[in-house]
Design an enzyme around this catalytic site. Sequence first.
Site, PDB file in Angstrom:
ATOM      1  N   CYS A   2       0.772  -1.236   0.099  1.00 46.77           N
ATOM      2  CA  CYS A   2      -0.098  -0.141   0.028  1.00 46.77           C
ATOM      3  C   CYS A   2       0.930   1.237  -0.063  1.00 46.77           C
ATOM      4  O   CYS A   2       1.988   1.243   0.365  1.00 46.77           O
ATOM      5  CB  CYS A   2      -0.864   0.042   1.139  1.00 46.77           C
ATOM      6  SG  CYS A   2      -1.993  -1.296   1.434  1.00 46.77           S
ATOM      7  N   ARG A  27       3.482  -0.040  -5.264  1.00 48.52           N
ATOM      8  CA  ARG A  27       3.377  -0.921  -3.850  1.00 48.52           C
ATOM      9  C   ARG A  27       1.633  -1.489  -3.734  1.00 48.52           C
ATOM     10  O   ARG A  27       1.469  -2.155  -2.706  1.00 48.52           O
ATOM     11  CB  ARG A  27       3.272   0.430  -2.927  1.00 48.52           C
ATOM     12  CG  ARG A  27       4.505   1.114  -2.989  1.00 48.52           C
ATOM     13  CD  ARG A  27       4.710   2.301  -1.908  1.00 48.52           C
ATOM     14  NE  ARG A  27       4.330   1.648  -0.545  1.00 48.52           N
ATOM     15  CZ  ARG A  27       5.354   1.431   0.256  1.00 48.52           C
ATOM     16  NH1 ARG A  27       6.553   1.446  -0.466  1.00 48.52           N
ATOM     17  NH2 ARG A  27       5.329   0.814   1.369  1.00 48.52           N
ATOM     18  N   TRP A  77      -2.982  -2.733  -1.516  1.00 48.19           N
ATOM     19  CA  TRP A  77      -2.850  -4.161  -1.824  1.00 48.19           C
ATOM     20  C   TRP A  77      -3.498  -4.635  -0.651  1.00 48.19           C
ATOM     21  O   TRP A  77      -3.077  -4.706   0.392  1.00 48.19           O
ATOM     22  CB  TRP A  77      -1.308  -4.245  -2.097  1.00 48.19           C
ATOM     23  CG  TRP A  77      -1.018  -5.788  -2.392  1.00 48.19           C
ATOM     24  CD1 TRP A  77      -0.829  -6.100  -3.660  1.00 48.19           C
ATOM     25  CD2 TRP A  77      -0.777  -6.669  -1.527  1.00 48.19           C
ATOM     26  NE1 TRP A  77      -0.538  -7.275  -3.692  1.00 48.19           N
ATOM     27  CE2 TRP A  77      -0.443  -7.842  -2.434  1.00 48.19           C
ATOM     28  CE3 TRP A  77      -0.753  -7.045  -0.157  1.00 48.19           C
ATOM     29  CZ2 TRP A  77      -0.124  -9.107  -2.016  1.00 48.19           C
ATOM     30  CZ3 TRP A  77      -0.600  -8.432   0.274  1.00 48.19           C
ATOM     31  CH2 TRP A  77      -0.163  -9.282  -0.749  1.00 48.19           C
ATOM     32  N   ASN A 103      -0.839   2.239   6.130  1.00 51.60           N
ATOM     33  CA  ASN A 103       0.013   1.516   5.116  1.00 51.60           C
ATOM     34  C   ASN A 103       0.257   0.402   6.387  1.00 51.60           C
ATOM     35  O   ASN A 103       1.041   0.779   7.292  1.00 51.60           O
ATOM     36  CB  ASN A 103       1.166   1.935   4.419  1.00 51.60           C
ATOM     37  CG  ASN A 103       2.185   0.893   4.089  1.00 51.60           C
ATOM     38  OD1 ASN A 103       1.826  -0.191   3.681  1.00 51.60           O
ATOM     39  ND2 ASN A 103       3.233   1.470   4.170  1.00 51.60           N
ATOM     40  N   GLY A 104       0.252  -0.890   6.394  1.00 53.91           N
ATOM     41  CA  GLY A 104       0.650  -1.877   7.174  1.00 53.91           C
ATOM     42  C   GLY A 104      -0.527  -2.793   7.681  1.00 53.91           C
ATOM     43  O   GLY A 104      -1.538  -2.988   6.846  1.00 53.91           O
ATOM     44  N   GLU A 488      15.214 -17.773 -12.059  1.00 49.51           N
ATOM     45  CA  GLU A 488      14.895 -16.485 -12.184  1.00 49.51           C
ATOM     46  C   GLU A 488      14.130 -16.012 -13.469  1.00 49.51           C
ATOM     47  O   GLU A 488      13.206 -15.500 -13.499  1.00 49.51           O
ATOM     48  CB  GLU A 488      16.117 -15.584 -11.690  1.00 49.51           C
ATOM     49  CG  GLU A 488      15.903 -14.217 -12.021  1.00 49.51           C
ATOM     50  CD  GLU A 488      14.885 -13.430 -11.167  1.00 49.51           C
ATOM     51  OE1 GLU A 488      14.486 -13.997 -10.157  1.00 49.51           O
ATOM     52  OE2 GLU A 488      14.647 -12.332 -11.485  1.00 49.51           O
ATOM     53  N   LYS A 492      10.276 -14.696 -13.825  1.00 45.46           N
ATOM     54  CA  LYS A 492       9.813 -13.325 -14.648  1.00 45.46           C
ATOM     55  C   LYS A 492       8.767 -13.810 -15.427  1.00 45.46           C
ATOM     56  O   LYS A 492       7.869 -12.882 -15.611  1.00 45.46           O
ATOM     57  CB  LYS A 492      11.149 -12.926 -15.395  1.00 45.46           C
ATOM     58  CG  LYS A 492      12.175 -12.414 -14.628  1.00 45.46           C
ATOM     59  CD  LYS A 492      12.083 -10.917 -14.266  1.00 45.46           C
ATOM     60  CE  LYS A 492      11.472 -10.804 -12.837  1.00 45.46           C
ATOM     61  NZ  LYS A 492      12.382 -10.934 -11.709  1.00 45.46           N
ATOM     62  N   GLU A 495       5.424 -14.199 -13.358  1.00 45.90           N
ATOM     63  CA  GLU A 495       5.091 -13.176 -12.884  1.00 45.90           C
ATOM     64  C   GLU A 495       4.461 -11.882 -13.838  1.00 45.90           C
ATOM     65  O   GLU A 495       3.351 -11.187 -13.555  1.00 45.90           O
ATOM     66  CB  GLU A 495       5.792 -12.347 -11.914  1.00 45.90           C
ATOM     67  CG  GLU A 495       7.295 -11.815 -12.303  1.00 45.90           C
ATOM     68  CD  GLU A 495       8.015 -11.271 -11.191  1.00 45.90           C
ATOM     69  OE1 GLU A 495       7.481 -10.808 -10.183  1.00 45.90           O
ATOM     70  OE2 GLU A 495       9.190 -11.161 -11.451  1.00 45.90           O
ATOM     71  N   HIS A 511      14.619 -37.047 -13.237  1.00 45.22           N
ATOM     72  CA  HIS A 511      13.984 -37.631 -12.018  1.00 45.22           C
ATOM     73  C   HIS A 511      12.652 -37.214 -11.812  1.00 45.22           C
ATOM     74  O   HIS A 511      12.242 -37.277 -10.652  1.00 45.22           O
ATOM     75  CB  HIS A 511      14.787 -37.130 -10.840  1.00 45.22           C
ATOM     76  CG  HIS A 511      16.361 -37.444 -11.058  1.00 45.22           C
ATOM     77  ND1 HIS A 511      16.749 -38.987 -10.831  1.00 45.22           N
ATOM     78  CD2 HIS A 511      17.439 -36.747 -11.370  1.00 45.22           C
ATOM     79  CE1 HIS A 511      17.969 -39.080 -11.034  1.00 45.22           C
ATOM     80  NE2 HIS A 511      18.477 -37.726 -11.335  1.00 45.22           N
ATOM     81  N   LYS A 610       5.189  -4.379  -5.135  1.00 51.22           N
ATOM     82  CA  LYS A 610       6.872  -4.424  -5.319  1.00 51.22           C
ATOM     83  C   LYS A 610       7.309  -4.592  -3.841  1.00 51.22           C
ATOM     84  O   LYS A 610       8.395  -5.273  -3.711  1.00 51.22           O
ATOM     85  CB  LYS A 610       7.349  -3.124  -5.862  1.00 51.22           C
ATOM     86  CG  LYS A 610       8.843  -3.168  -6.160  1.00 51.22           C
ATOM     87  CD  LYS A 610       9.244  -2.335  -7.418  1.00 51.22           C
ATOM     88  CE  LYS A 610      10.628  -2.565  -7.774  1.00 51.22           C
ATOM     89  NZ  LYS A 610      10.792  -3.916  -8.378  1.00 51.22           N
TER      90      LYS A 610
HETATM   91  C1  F6R Z   1      10.062 -10.321  -8.608  1.00 55.26           C
HETATM   92  C2  F6R Z   1      10.214  -9.621  -7.520  1.00 55.26           C
HETATM   93  C3  F6R Z   1      10.104 -10.252  -6.198  1.00 55.26           C
HETATM   94  C4  F6R Z   1      11.127  -9.797  -5.061  1.00 55.26           C
HETATM   95  C5  F6R Z   1      10.279 -10.261  -3.708  1.00 55.26           C
HETATM   96  C6  F6R Z   1      11.348  -9.815  -2.447  1.00 55.26           C
HETATM   97  O1  F6R Z   1      10.297  -9.849  -9.712  1.00 55.26           O
HETATM   98  O2  F6R Z   1      10.393  -8.629  -7.327  1.00 55.26           O
HETATM   99  O3  F6R Z   1      10.037 -11.817  -6.164  1.00 55.26           O
HETATM  100  O4  F6R Z   1      12.266 -10.159  -5.321  1.00 55.26           O
HETATM  101  O5  F6R Z   1       9.284 -10.133  -3.488  1.00 55.26           O
HETATM  102  O6  F6R Z   1      11.622  -8.596  -2.555  1.00 55.26           O
HETATM  103  P1  F6R Z   1      12.619  -7.836  -1.988  1.00 55.26           P
HETATM  104  O7  F6R Z   1      13.802  -8.217  -2.793  1.00 55.26           O
HETATM  105  O8  F6R Z   1      12.481  -6.542  -1.787  1.00 55.26           O
HETATM  106  O9  F6R Z   1      12.849  -8.593  -0.625  1.00 55.26           O
END
Ligand code: F6R
Length: 615
Positions: A2, A27, A77, A103-104, A488, A492, A495, A511, A610
């Site tokens: 948020c 956010r 969020w 926020n929280g 990774e 990507k 998501e 396996h 994020k």
């Molecule tokens: C994917 C992504 C997430 C963050 C995860 C941890 O693109 O950004 O997987 O890496 O939510 O966030 P941080 O790195 O801020 O701890």
Amino acid sequence: MCGIIGYIGDKCAADILISGLSHLEYRGYDSSGVALMHGNDIDIYKASGKLINLIEILRTKSEVTSISKIGIGHIRWATHGLPTTTNAHPHTCTCKSLTLVHNGIIENYQELKEELAKTGAVFRSETDTEIAAHLIAYEYGKTQDLLHAMQNAVKKIKGAFAFCAIHKKEPNKIVVAKRNAPLVLGVGQGENFIASDIPAIIEYTKKAIYLSDYQVGVVTKDDIKIYDDMGNPVVNKVEHLPFEAMAISKMGYKHFMLKEIHEQSDVVRNNLSGKLIDHNKKVILEDFKLSPEKIDKLSRIQIVACGTSLHAGMVGKYIIEKYAGIPVDVEASSEYIYRDTIADEKTLVIGNYQSDETADTITAIKQVKEKGSHIAIITNRTDSTMARLADSLIPVNAGIEVSVAATKSYMAQLISLYLLAIYLNEAKGIDKYKDEISLLKQEMIELPNKIEALLENTSEIQRVAKKYSSFKNFIYIARGINFATALEGALKLKEISYINATGYGAGELKHGPIAMLDSDMPVLAILNTGVVYDKVLSNCEEAKARQARLIGVTNYISDKDRRLFDDLVMIPDASDILSPALNIIVLQLIAYYIAEYLGKDVDQPRNLAKSVTVE
Ligand code: F6R
């Protein structure tokens, strides 16, 4: 998660709140709202869905909304309650004199709700935030003072919060409070700002005050007063904000994600600057405070992180173990915190994150701090909660990352982990890899040019992305140091395109997962010349024998082996050890172009945010 925003001054509050919220969309973005104060009235406007829905509502009411010079806003969020208009912030008390954004998470909201119900509070939403609005209003009933009401209320709240509150009877102020959630106060001339994060206010001011946990503040047009948890006035430093407004524009790219992918050569340059000067010189990590004697005594290293940052940590394990000879465990923070982890004063714990407030990683760091381990933080935000908890800092200097899918911050983390591995090697005086490390350093210095060469022509990647965009499932395989690249790259794709992609160690394919292979399950294989190259090729043969379509990402392929692949993406030549930094760019772009081709919301994928501030 948020985002919250507040404005008090002489300008049109609605415009500033909306502009601020648009920079906080990373956010959360499932609903939004603003409260605008004029005279002793407060008007609330809310909308479910994207911010554009709120903007439309405000546009139709611009005659009324443009008058207000004071307001608070929120982008949500959802944690408690569905992402509906009713649950959107701001929330009010029963008589609607007090209005609040938050926020929280309020952990004891059920308990507080029961108590407040006895006082006659009427609840309108399913949110924990509304309880705080009733609680502060209840305290206001006793004190008739918004500051005191906030101070009393926060003492009763368990959990994390950043609050902005306004009250009809005190029309010229916004009262704020914070605990374990970010809040920054932007200092202007004849106007002041409040925000969850800097991008929301950077357009208007470069001066800011960071509120500390347990502080409460009163923000008026010409003044900011802050009080500690005992109610004593305190003076917080006014800081100069490091970011440029330009850094949060798309600079002509269609999406922030594409812009950020293209920024990766500069990210590497910035990160290396002052740390790796020459292949003959030792790595400098100024804020890494562990002495060579203590480094020598380290018995283990633990890297705690989540998501993309966890994958960077996995690459880190590989290089640190190799060059520093210290065992490294990499663990998701969310798992690390709920078991009896073994860490002591001979343990170096590395927290790695791209946002500034990942709840799981913060908890992990707090827990381990009590065990006396040395804490080093790899961070893009040296002003963050974790950075303040740390003994050592490794700043990554990636600049602000707006797209929810992390790309350039991953690159910056990788580079930091390479630097750390070399630093530890040199601090321990290990001679074994001297020549190899010298070559690696030179290659790291040349890496930005290789990244630029890769990004100069992405037409082949775009072609591959388009060709495979109709498939519903993918398998990504790699071995050795690129195993994490496969994970990774698959993350990507998942998501931002919502396509099911799973990363496997290529040797693990036989396996179990091999059972899924047929012509509907493309396999993307990362193979770089080095110890596992031939092994991955054999695993590709096994996949091909099951009719899987094969996409190869590689720095080298012989004419003989080329026939194995339906499609091949070549990267500039790279050593195996540094190849994750190039291979991942191909995978980021494949994910980007598939999502873009499918018309997905690349920068704001559904259900994500994020900063993940909830455990
Ligand atoms: C994917 C992504 C997430 C963050 C995860 C941890 O693109 O950004 O997987 O890496 O939510 O966030 P941080 O790195 O801020 O701890």
